[in-house]
Each structure stands twice: as structure tokens, then as C-alpha cells.
Design an enzyme around this catalytic site. Structure first.
Site, PDB file in Angstrom:
ATOM      1  N   ASN A  10      22.107  63.475  34.172  1.00  0.00           N
ATOM      2  CA  ASN A  10      21.020  63.057  33.301  1.00  0.00           C
ATOM      3  C   ASN A  10      20.888  64.150  32.097  1.00  0.00           C
ATOM      4  OD1 ASN A  10      18.476  62.520  32.090  1.00  0.00           O
ATOM      5  ND2 ASN A  10      17.187  63.066  33.898  1.00  0.00           N
ATOM      6  N   LYS A  12      19.008  64.460  29.710  1.00  0.00           N
ATOM      7  CA  LYS A  12      17.743  64.312  29.166  1.00  0.00           C
ATOM      8  C   LYS A  12      17.650  64.667  27.804  1.00  0.00           C
ATOM      9  CE  LYS A  12      16.310  66.503  33.427  1.00  0.00           C
ATOM     10  NZ  LYS A  12      15.387  67.436  34.250  1.00  0.00           N
ATOM     11  N   HIS A  96      11.862  58.417  36.237  1.00  0.00           N
ATOM     12  CA  HIS A  96      11.987  60.099  36.648  1.00  0.00           C
ATOM     13  C   HIS A  96      10.772  60.545  36.621  1.00  0.00           C
ATOM     14  CE1 HIS A  96      13.340  63.920  35.586  1.00  0.00           C
ATOM     15  NE2 HIS A  96      14.514  63.508  36.222  1.00  0.00           N
ATOM     16  N   GLU A  98       9.884  63.261  35.149  1.00  0.00           N
ATOM     17  CA  GLU A  98       9.287  63.840  33.871  1.00  0.00           C
ATOM     18  C   GLU A  98       8.407  62.339  33.261  1.00  0.00           C
ATOM     19  OE1 GLU A  98      12.904  65.326  32.404  1.00  0.00           O
ATOM     20  OE2 GLU A  98      12.573  66.976  34.129  1.00  0.00           O
ATOM     21  N   GLU A 168      14.259  62.913  44.306  1.00  0.00           N
ATOM     22  CA  GLU A 168      14.028  63.688  43.692  1.00  0.00           C
ATOM     23  C   GLU A 168      12.675  64.694  43.854  1.00  0.00           C
ATOM     24  OE1 GLU A 168      16.856  63.737  39.959  1.00  0.00           O
ATOM     25  OE2 GLU A 168      15.057  62.593  39.429  1.00  0.00           O
ATOM     26  N   GLY A 174      14.701  71.034  37.941  1.00  0.00           N
ATOM     27  CA  GLY A 174      14.688  72.242  36.813  1.00  0.00           C
ATOM     28  C   GLY A 174      14.197  73.589  37.220  1.00  0.00           C
ATOM     29  N   SER A 213      18.017  70.410  41.117  1.00  0.00           N
ATOM     30  CA  SER A 213      18.773  71.722  41.047  1.00  0.00           C
ATOM     31  C   SER A 213      20.011  71.573  41.876  1.00  0.00           C
ATOM     32  CB  SER A 213      17.611  72.897  41.659  1.00  0.00           C
ATOM     33  OG  SER A 213      16.848  73.058  40.697  1.00  0.00           O
TER      34      SER A 213
HETATM   35  C1  PEP Z   1      16.858  65.558  36.960  1.00  0.00           C
HETATM   36  O1  PEP Z   1      16.116  65.844  35.926  1.00  0.00           O
HETATM   37  O2  PEP Z   1      16.990  64.165  37.525  1.00  0.00           O
HETATM   38  C2  PEP Z   1      17.168  66.706  37.675  1.00  0.00           C
HETATM   39  C3  PEP Z   1      17.476  66.457  39.016  1.00  0.00           C
HETATM   40  O3  PEP Z   1      17.318  68.092  37.062  1.00  0.00           O
HETATM   41  P1  PEP Z   1      17.838  69.362  37.656  1.00  0.00           P
HETATM   42  O4  PEP Z   1      19.276  68.977  38.346  1.00  0.00           O
HETATM   43  O5  PEP Z   1      18.044  70.156  36.372  1.00  0.00           O
HETATM   44  O6  PEP Z   1      16.915  70.029  38.699  1.00  0.00           O
END
Ligand code: PEP
Length: 252
Positions: A10, A12, A96, A98, A168, A174, A213
């Protein structure tokens, strides 16, 4: 039947068209001939067509980061599922965290988006996950269960064949904090049990990705868990060597 691991990057709101195309080419070179893992990348809308063209014939698939549930209309700033299909998207992320936290996306919106994607022949990646406060209050399975039920309500048992779930935990996205393999497995197993309630044996074929992460150093352990079938990768998907290492870590 073992589930084929599925790893999606992703990107973003990162990468211009030129940068995204260069990253796609690097990934294609590094993953050439790797068919054991299904791999997709989700660039920003502006780069979808160019990245799709760069990936044609490489086996790496194209995903969008969001979609609107209507096919067309007066919805300034939105992009529809048929538009995504036209530029070659095979997958789209919905729900997601976000989008849920910053843009008010609800379970009902996720369900409508997933339905629109399925109607356009695009496979939804439905994201679910609890906040830190919800985990600390012991509400993880309740929250994730509500998001899964709400996101899939009314789509029909047949929809499971085309859906990926991404678990997630919001506190891991993040932040550099990752769920332990045991924490991930506990929630993934609960999601699979719920999918079985909703769709019977079709639940056994659904890929449940972990996201939060994921890095080259933790991917193999997370993905060794029986119900962790891949990863949704944010930050580490922007560096080709890291993303390639994560894909290779998905082999089990
Ligand atoms: C994401 O935004 O789907 C995600 C898992 O981000 P990160 O790997 O940076 O934590």
C-alpha cells in the site's frame, strides 16, 4: 488445500507517476519468476494506469487504495469501480484504518464499496482492526467481528471466494510496533471462525493478511502462523529491497 500467500504493498499518498513506475519496474525485476506468492501493489490513483502498464506480463497485480460505491455521478473527487477496472485494477483496498479514522469511513460504506467492487469484477481487500484503547479494554475480537460482519453484510456467501481480509491493528500501523505472531494468529483464527459462520467451507480459502509495521525482519515469523496468509505492507513497500524480502519471507 493450502492457501497461496498474498502480499500487497500500500503505497498510500507516496510517489509521483515517474517514481511509481520506477518502483514497479524494480519490483518486477526482483520478483521475476516468483509465482508461489501472489503479489499486488496499490499506488495512488494518479499512477494506476502507468504502473499497470509497467507491470503488464510480470505477474504483479494492480490494486487501488479506495473506491466509491456508485458507478458514476456527481461525487467530486471520487473514483468508481468500473473506472478502476478500466485501468486494470484486480484488487482494491477498502476500510483502511486511515480512511476510517481520518475520513469517517463506516462499516456500511465498506460494505457498499465491497459490493461495487465485486460487481465490477475487482477483488476487495477489506481492512479491519482495533485501536490501542479497544485492545486494552479487551474489545479486540468484538470490534474486529463487528467490522467483518458489517463490511460483508448482505454480500452473499459466494462473495467470500473473491474477498481478502486484512487484519491491521491500528496501533501497529506506521508505528514500528508489530503484533506478536501469537496476537496476530489469535485474531486471524477468530476472523476465520466468523467467516465460517457467514460462508461455511468457503472460509477456508479466504486469505487473511496481517498488516502493521511488517518488515523483512518480522515477516517470516508472522507469516508462519497457520491463519496468517499474507501481508498488507505500508512503509516497507516503498523500498523495493524490503518489499521483495517480505514477499520471499511469505513462503512457508
Ligand atoms: C498499512 O497502511 O496498511 C500498513 C500496514 O502500514 P505500515 O506497514 O507502514 O504499518
Amino acid at each position: 488445500m493450502p492457501r497461496r500467500p498474498f502480499v500487497c504493498g500500500n503505497w498510500k499518498m507516496h510517489r509521483t507517476v515517474a517514481e511509481a513506475t520506477a518502483l514497479a519496474r524494480e519490483l518486477a525485476a526482483g520478483l521475476a519468476g516468483e509465482a508461489r506468492v501472489q503479489v499486488a501493489v496499490a499506488p495512488p490513483f494518479t499512477a494506476l494506469a502507468a504502473v499497470g502498464a509497467a507491470l503488464r506480463g510480470t505477474g504483479i497485480e494492480l490494486a487501488a487504495q479506495d473506491v466509491h460505491w456508485e458507478a458514476q455521478g456527481a461525487f467530486t473527487g471520487e473514483v468508481s469501480a468500473p473506472m478502476l477496472a478500466e485501468v486494470g485494477c484486480q484488487h482494491a483496498i477498502v476500510g483502511h484504518s486511515e480512511r476510517r479514522q481520518l475520513f469517517g469511513e463506516t462499516d456500511e460504506a465498506v460494505r457498499r464499496k465491497a459490493g461495487a467492487l465485486l460487481a465490477a469484477g475487482i477483488r476487495p481487500i477489506v481492512c479491519v482492526g482495533e485501536t490501542l484503547a479497544e485492545r486494552e479494554a479487551g474489545r479486540t475480537l468484538e470490534v474486529v467481528g463487528r467490522q467483518v460482519r458489517g463490511g460483508l453484510a448482505g454480500l452473499g456467501a459466494g462473495a467470500l471466494a473473491s474477498i481478502t481480509i486484512a487484519y491491521e491493528p491500528v496501533w501497529a500501523i506506521g508505528t514500528g510496533r508489530t503484533a506478536t505472531a501469537a496476537q496476530a494468529q489469535e485474531v486471524h483464527a477468530a476472523i476465520r471462525a466468523l467467516l465460517r459462520e457467514l460462508g461455511g467451507d468457503a472460509a477456508d480459502a479466504v486469505r487473511i493478511q496481517y498488516g502493521g509495521s511488517v518488515k523483512p525482519g518480522n515477516a517470516a515469523e508472522l507469516l508462519s502462523q497457520p491463519d496468517v496468509d499474507g501481508a498488507l505492507v505500508g512503509g516497507a513497500s516503498l523500498a523495493a529491497p524490503d518489499f521483495i524480502a517480505i514477499v520471499k519471507g511469505a513462503l512457508r
